[in-house]
Enzyme design. Structure first.
Site, short mmCIF file in Angstrom:
data_model
loop_
_atom_site.label_atom_id
_atom_site.label_comp_id
_atom_site.label_asym_id
_atom_site.label_seq_id
_atom_site.Cartn_x
_atom_site.Cartn_y
_atom_site.Cartn_z
N LYS A 1 7.76 -61.64 -35.66
CA LYS A 1 7.39 -62.64 -34.72
C LYS A 1 7.43 -64.10 -35.12
O LYS A 1 8.14 -64.76 -34.46
CB LYS A 1 6.08 -62.29 -33.94
CG LYS A 1 5.96 -63.28 -32.61
CD LYS A 1 5.41 -62.73 -31.28
CE LYS A 1 5.75 -63.90 -30.28
NZ LYS A 1 4.86 -63.58 -29.24
N GLU B 1 12.01 -70.80 -26.76
CA GLU B 1 12.73 -69.69 -25.95
C GLU B 1 14.04 -70.08 -25.24
O GLU B 1 14.40 -69.90 -24.25
CB GLU B 1 11.81 -69.01 -24.79
CG GLU B 1 12.43 -67.40 -24.55
CD GLU B 1 11.70 -66.59 -23.84
OE1 GLU B 1 11.47 -65.49 -24.23
OE2 GLU B 1 10.90 -67.28 -22.88
N ARG C 1 -5.70 -83.84 -22.95
CA ARG C 1 -4.20 -83.76 -23.37
C ARG C 1 -3.93 -82.95 -24.54
O ARG C 1 -3.07 -83.17 -25.32
CB ARG C 1 -3.54 -85.24 -23.51
CG ARG C 1 -3.68 -86.00 -22.42
CD ARG C 1 -2.77 -87.20 -22.31
NE ARG C 1 -2.74 -88.02 -21.09
CZ ARG C 1 -3.53 -88.86 -20.68
NH1 ARG C 1 -4.32 -89.33 -22.00
NH2 ARG C 1 -3.44 -89.54 -19.62
N HIS D 1 0.39 -53.14 -19.63
CA HIS D 1 1.54 -53.83 -19.99
C HIS D 1 2.37 -53.21 -20.97
O HIS D 1 3.53 -52.99 -20.60
CB HIS D 1 1.50 -55.37 -20.51
CG HIS D 1 2.56 -56.00 -20.96
ND1 HIS D 1 3.35 -56.50 -19.65
CD2 HIS D 1 3.10 -56.45 -22.00
CE1 HIS D 1 4.53 -57.09 -20.52
NE2 HIS D 1 4.24 -56.97 -21.83
N ARG E 1 14.64 -66.30 -29.26
CA ARG E 1 13.54 -65.68 -29.00
C ARG E 1 13.26 -64.62 -27.86
O ARG E 1 12.31 -63.82 -27.72
CB ARG E 1 12.42 -66.80 -28.57
CG ARG E 1 10.93 -66.39 -28.48
CD ARG E 1 9.91 -67.48 -28.45
NE ARG E 1 8.73 -67.09 -27.97
CZ ARG E 1 7.62 -67.68 -28.18
NH1 ARG E 1 7.60 -68.84 -28.88
NH2 ARG E 1 6.29 -67.14 -28.09
N LYS F 1 2.74 -69.24 -26.65
CA LYS F 1 2.89 -69.03 -25.18
C LYS F 1 1.29 -69.11 -24.45
O LYS F 1 0.46 -68.23 -24.76
CB LYS F 1 3.64 -68.10 -24.76
CG LYS F 1 5.26 -68.11 -24.88
CD LYS F 1 5.60 -67.03 -24.17
CE LYS F 1 7.41 -66.93 -24.39
NZ LYS F 1 8.15 -65.81 -23.80
N HIS G 1 8.56 -55.33 -16.48
CA HIS G 1 8.04 -56.50 -15.83
C HIS G 1 8.17 -56.05 -13.95
O HIS G 1 7.08 -56.01 -13.24
CB HIS G 1 8.48 -57.75 -15.69
CG HIS G 1 8.00 -58.64 -17.04
ND1 HIS G 1 8.67 -59.47 -17.72
CD2 HIS G 1 6.93 -58.34 -17.77
CE1 HIS G 1 7.91 -60.01 -18.48
NE2 HIS G 1 6.99 -59.44 -18.62
N HIS H 1 11.37 -55.51 -21.50
CA HIS H 1 10.64 -56.22 -20.52
C HIS H 1 11.47 -56.47 -18.99
O HIS H 1 10.67 -56.65 -18.06
CB HIS H 1 10.06 -57.62 -21.17
CG HIS H 1 9.07 -57.53 -21.88
ND1 HIS H 1 9.35 -56.69 -23.11
CD2 HIS H 1 7.75 -57.78 -22.27
CE1 HIS H 1 8.27 -56.78 -23.89
NE2 HIS H 1 7.33 -57.57 -23.27
N ASN I 1 11.66 -59.86 -25.47
CA ASN I 1 11.77 -59.35 -24.30
C ASN I 1 12.72 -57.97 -24.09
O ASN I 1 12.51 -57.44 -22.99
CB ASN I 1 12.42 -60.42 -23.24
CG ASN I 1 11.50 -61.48 -23.13
OD1 ASN I 1 10.17 -61.44 -23.24
ND2 ASN I 1 12.17 -62.66 -22.93
N GLU J 1 4.74 -52.52 -28.03
CA GLU J 1 5.28 -53.81 -28.68
C GLU J 1 5.31 -53.61 -30.10
O GLU J 1 6.24 -54.12 -30.57
CB GLU J 1 4.21 -54.86 -28.43
CG GLU J 1 3.63 -55.32 -26.79
CD GLU J 1 4.97 -55.92 -26.34
OE1 GLU J 1 6.04 -56.32 -26.91
OE2 GLU J 1 4.91 -56.43 -24.89
N1 GLY Z 1 5.97 -62.35 -25.73
C1 GLY Z 1 7.04 -62.86 -25.87
C2 GLY Z 1 7.09 -63.97 -26.50
O1 GLY Z 1 6.27 -64.51 -27.27
O2 GLY Z 1 8.07 -64.70 -26.72
#
Ligand code: GLY
Length: 362
Positions: free
Chosen positions: A225, A235, A119, A263, A239, A141, A250, A246, A243, A183
């Site tokens: 960031k 998000e 956990r 990417h 946040r 993430k 994507h 993106h 993107n 990025e």
């Molecule tokens: N790569 C975008 C984020 O971490 O929200």
């Protein structure tokens, strides 16, 4: 000497260290008896596995070094199961740590295992690619791919430390390094116009991987960031500015087959497209849109959907519908009003989407 940036998330706060020759896992005060499951892919392990293991063992940690296959297809439930098995065999307990030594794939997979094994056990990120240093290792993430799509499974799970050791970038292949610069440019567009102009001035230093410049640049990206993540960890709102580029990026990765584009390359094409949409929809000036496209090009990044064989707009448009931000079949874009100021959730008329596609494809 290193620069430290704090990601401020209350009890989940953690430091990001950016520098050269870093002491890894600095945050752990007691070393003896602490077991670290160090996970890296076969490429990274061959280059840096032994040195990292030695450094950690030299500090008194018990280190178990696990190697997984390189490549995005390893970000799967099969390899999660494999790593759970290794964690159990190694007798990891709640005092143990999982350390990801690698790029985005390794960080996302190892982070998911850390988030769920027992956990949740402590997690440290040691990114080895530029993209992982400025983006995926920061912000918590974690994710896995299913056959139905990328990153469909995951958890928000913050590391306890990120160690961005710039010495590790020396061995990064050129195309992968340049892909990470996309990025970097993104942070200038979404947040900091002065940073964007610094990047414009320092194209030579960026391409030659000037270490003093890189420390400043990587640290600034992490700072931005960290600020965005501190505002909106999960998000729900702002946040999403991360993107920028993106939505199309994507879609291109999906249509053109993952693996053809890195990417960052797909995101660069997406940013050039978003800059064009921003001109029509948000009054972004042509001068600034050209500056975005120009900087990406000078850094050696692609700014068009295809060279030679043309990508089919209908296929790309269809792929945009599977974007997580799509609502009622209408894709949402992050668009710029001016350098350093963007808006999320922008809907764009179909005719504008098509026209920008044709302009950008030329
Ligand atoms: N790569 C975008 C984020 O971490 O929200």
């Amino acid at each position: 000497m290193a620069t430290t940036i704090d990601v401020k998330l209350g009890e989940r706060s953690y430091p990001i260290h950016v520098g050269r020759g870093l002491t890894l896992a600095h945050v752990l005060e007691s070393k003896a008896g602490i077991r670290i499951l160090m996970i890296s892919d076969s490429n990274v392990d061959a280059l840096h596995g032994e040195a990292c293991q030695k450094q950690l063992a030299g500090q008194g940690f018990e280190v178990l070094r696990i190697v997984i296959p390189a490549g995005e297809s390893t970000k799967s439930l099969h390899w999660v199961d494999f790593l759970y098995g290794k964690a159990a065999e190694a007798g990891l307990d709640r005092s143990s740590v999982i350390l990801a030594l690698g790029g985005g794939m390794t960080g996302d997979l190892a982070g998911f295992v850390a988030a769920t094994y027992l956990r949740g056990i402590r997690f440290i990120q040691v990114p080895t690619s530029l993209l992982a240093m400025v983006d995926s290792s920061v912000g918590g993430k974690t994710g896995l791919n299913l056959t139905q799509g990328k990153n469909l499974v995951g958890a928000f799970y913050q590391p306890i430390e990120v160690d961005a050791d710039l010495d590790l970038l020396k061995t990064l292949p050129s195309r992968e390094y340049v892909s990470g610069l996309a990025e970097v440019v993104k942070y200038g567009v979404i947040w900091d116009a002065a940073f964007f102009h610094l990047l414009e001035k320092e194209v030579g230093g960026l391409l030659s991987r000037d270490s003093v410049l890189l420390e400043k640049v990587v640290a600034r990206c992490c700072e931005i960031k960290a600020e965005v993540v501190a505002m909106d960890e999960r998000e729900i709102g702002p946040r999403a500015i991360l993107n920028f580029g993106h939505t199309l990026g994507h879609a291109i990765e999906k249509v053109d087959g993952y693996g053809r584009w890195f990417h960052g390359e797909a995101v660069a094409i997406g940013m050039a497209y978003a800059a064009r949409l921003s001109m029509t929809v948000k009054g972004f000036s042509a001068v600034e849109a050209d500056a975005v496209v120009g900087l990406l090009g000078k850094l050696g990044l692609p700014v068009r959907p295809a060279s030679g064989d043309k990508l089919d707009w209908m296929a790309v448009r269809e792929a945009m519908m599977s974007d997580k931000k799509t609502l009622n079949k209408r894709p949402r874009f992050v668009l710029a009003r001016k350098l350093g100021a963007v808006m999320t959730g922008c809907e764009v008329d179909e005719s504008v989407l098509v026209e920008a596609w044709h302009v950008c494809s030329k």
